[in-house]
Scaffold this active site. Structure first.
Site, PDB file in Angstrom:
ATOM      1  N   ASN A  28       0.937  -1.340  -0.056  1.00  0.00           N
ATOM      2  CA  ASN A  28      -0.121  -0.006  -0.008  1.00  0.00           C
ATOM      3  C   ASN A  28       1.095   1.331   0.181  1.00  0.00           C
ATOM      4  O   ASN A  28       2.197   1.091   0.163  1.00  0.00           O
ATOM      5  CB  ASN A  28      -0.857   0.119   1.206  1.00  0.00           C
ATOM      6  CG  ASN A  28      -0.334   0.088   2.376  1.00  0.00           C
ATOM      7  OD1 ASN A  28       0.531   0.719   2.735  1.00  0.00           O
ATOM      8  ND2 ASN A  28      -0.539  -1.129   3.326  1.00  0.00           N
ATOM      9  N   ASP A  38       1.507  -8.971   1.224  1.00  0.00           N
ATOM     10  CA  ASP A  38       2.167  -7.951   1.822  1.00  0.00           C
ATOM     11  C   ASP A  38       2.663  -8.180   3.348  1.00  0.00           C
ATOM     12  O   ASP A  38       3.873  -8.334   3.651  1.00  0.00           O
ATOM     13  CB  ASP A  38       1.419  -6.585   1.935  1.00  0.00           C
ATOM     14  CG  ASP A  38       2.209  -5.277   2.402  1.00  0.00           C
ATOM     15  OD1 ASP A  38       3.532  -5.414   2.341  1.00  0.00           O
ATOM     16  OD2 ASP A  38       1.796  -4.230   2.635  1.00  0.00           O
TER      17      ASP A  38
HETATM   18  N1  AR6 Z   1       1.824 -15.719  -2.121  1.00  0.00           N
HETATM   19  C1  AR6 Z   1       1.349 -15.446  -3.330  1.00  0.00           C
HETATM   20  N2  AR6 Z   1       0.157 -14.931  -3.716  1.00  0.00           N
HETATM   21  C2  AR6 Z   1      -0.698 -14.555  -2.283  1.00  0.00           C
HETATM   22  C3  AR6 Z   1      -0.141 -14.661  -0.857  1.00  0.00           C
HETATM   23  C4  AR6 Z   1       1.183 -15.307  -1.110  1.00  0.00           C
HETATM   24  N3  AR6 Z   1       1.814 -15.477   0.012  1.00  0.00           N
HETATM   25  N4  AR6 Z   1      -0.886 -14.233  -0.185  1.00  0.00           N
HETATM   26  C5  AR6 Z   1      -1.908 -13.675  -0.761  1.00  0.00           C
HETATM   27  N5  AR6 Z   1      -1.791 -13.781  -2.066  1.00  0.00           N
HETATM   28  P1  AR6 Z   1      -3.599  -8.859  -1.592  1.00  0.00           P
HETATM   29  P2  AR6 Z   1      -3.790  -6.440  -2.813  1.00  0.00           P
HETATM   30  C6  AR6 Z   1      -2.590 -13.353  -3.273  1.00  0.00           C
HETATM   31  O1  AR6 Z   1      -4.807  -8.850  -0.948  1.00  0.00           O
HETATM   32  O2  AR6 Z   1      -5.348  -6.600  -3.619  1.00  0.00           O
HETATM   33  C7  AR6 Z   1      -2.596  -5.391   1.750  1.00  0.00           C
HETATM   34  O3  AR6 Z   1      -3.125  -5.337   3.156  1.00  0.00           O
HETATM   35  C8  AR6 Z   1      -4.093 -13.139  -2.891  1.00  0.00           C
HETATM   36  O4  AR6 Z   1      -4.766 -14.717  -3.134  1.00  0.00           O
HETATM   37  O5  AR6 Z   1      -2.492  -9.306  -1.019  1.00  0.00           O
HETATM   38  O6  AR6 Z   1      -3.252  -5.718  -3.921  1.00  0.00           O
HETATM   39  C9  AR6 Z   1      -1.648  -4.383   1.463  1.00  0.00           C
HETATM   40  O7  AR6 Z   1      -1.051  -3.580   2.472  1.00  0.00           O
HETATM   41  C10 AR6 Z   1      -4.373 -12.240  -4.250  1.00  0.00           C
HETATM   42  O8  AR6 Z   1      -4.669 -12.958  -5.371  1.00  0.00           O
HETATM   43  O9  AR6 Z   1      -3.162  -7.602  -2.223  1.00  0.00           O
HETATM   44  C11 AR6 Z   1      -2.616  -3.460   0.744  1.00  0.00           C
HETATM   45  O10 AR6 Z   1      -3.291  -2.493   1.866  1.00  0.00           O
HETATM   46  C12 AR6 Z   1      -3.301 -11.428  -4.635  1.00  0.00           C
HETATM   47  O11 AR6 Z   1      -2.262 -11.946  -3.710  1.00  0.00           O
HETATM   48  C13 AR6 Z   1      -3.584  -4.331   0.123  1.00  0.00           C
HETATM   49  O12 AR6 Z   1      -3.610  -5.738   0.842  1.00  0.00           O
HETATM   50  C14 AR6 Z   1      -3.410 -10.004  -4.002  1.00  0.00           C
HETATM   51  O13 AR6 Z   1      -3.899  -9.941  -2.658  1.00  0.00           O
HETATM   52  C15 AR6 Z   1      -3.285  -4.790  -1.253  1.00  0.00           C
HETATM   53  O14 AR6 Z   1      -4.256  -5.270  -1.934  1.00  0.00           O
END
Ligand code: AR6
Length: 177
Positions: A28, A38
């Site tokens: 973020n 993250d």
């Molecule tokens: N490895 C691979 N992919 C993953 C993992 C992992 N360990 N964990 C989750 N995913 P998101 P965004 C996938 O929510 O939508 C955070 O709080 C998940 O299934 O992580 O860009 C940040 O600080 C999804 O398909 O990121 C921001 O505030 C993808 O990663 C916010 O979330 C992205 O999900 C960013 O939101």
């Protein structure tokens, strides 16, 4: 199979386990950690990561900034900030494409030959997954078509459903030539 197809890989699993030159973090604007991928990256890399991130003064949506990998098996972590989905008329597609381009530019500048991306914005930020995977595949293939580095880009999918969407997007791209 075209040269570009051979330079793109799909992987299902946790991105923090990948031993590549760089992984991309879906961060973020504060760059100080959060949930989802993250949170997983910050937990696995250790507290030194947040310390370096504090020096970076945040990052704008569509931008990317690079840190060391600390306890992860990577040289670098590239932190990018995806757009929050707001219906599609707030430049979300251009901002998401910019995340991929800026991240690849950061990787190329540090000679990172293999880079892994999570599906940016498709979790907490609610970007429709089919549209997001098409942007990811289109932007990455355009970039690697014009640049020798990164040599290989891995789309790291957390589950099978996401891998299938990437497969469809790659197929559509190949059909278009
Ligand atoms: N490895 C691979 N992919 C993953 C993992 C992992 N360990 N964990 C989750 N995913 P998101 P965004 C996938 O929510 O939508 C955070 O709080 C998940 O299934 O992580 O860009 C940040 O600080 C999804 O398909 O990121 C921001 O505030 C993808 O990663 C916010 O979330 C992205 O999900 C960013 O939101």
């Amino acid at each position: 199979m075209s040269e570009i197809d051979q330079r793109i890989r799909l992987h299902i699993g946790d991105i923090t386990k990948l031993a590549v030159d760089a992984i991309v973090n879906a961060a973020n604007t504060s760059l100080l950690g959060g949930g989802g991928v993250d949170g997983a990256i910050h937990r696995a890399a250790g507290p030194e990561l947040e310390f370096e991130c504090r020096m970076l003064n945040g990052c704008k949506v569509g931008g990317a900034k690079l840190t060391k990998g600390y306890r992860l098996p990577v040289r670098h972590i590239i932190h990018t900030v995806g757009p929050v989905w707001q219906g599609g008329d707030k430049d979300e597609a251009e901002l998401l494409a910019s995340c991929y381009r800026r991240s690849l530019e950061c990787a190329a500048a540090k000679d990172c030959r293999t880079v892994a991306f999570p599906a940016i914005s498709t979790g907490v930020y609610r970007y429709p997954k089919d549209q997001a995977t098409q942007i990811a595949v289109g932007t990455v293939s355009a970039f690697i078509g014009q640049n020798a580095v990164p040599e290989t880009v891995v789309f790291c999918c957390f589950d099978q459903q996401m891998a299938e969407l990437y497969q469809q997007a790659l197929l559509r791209l190949a059909e278009r030539g």
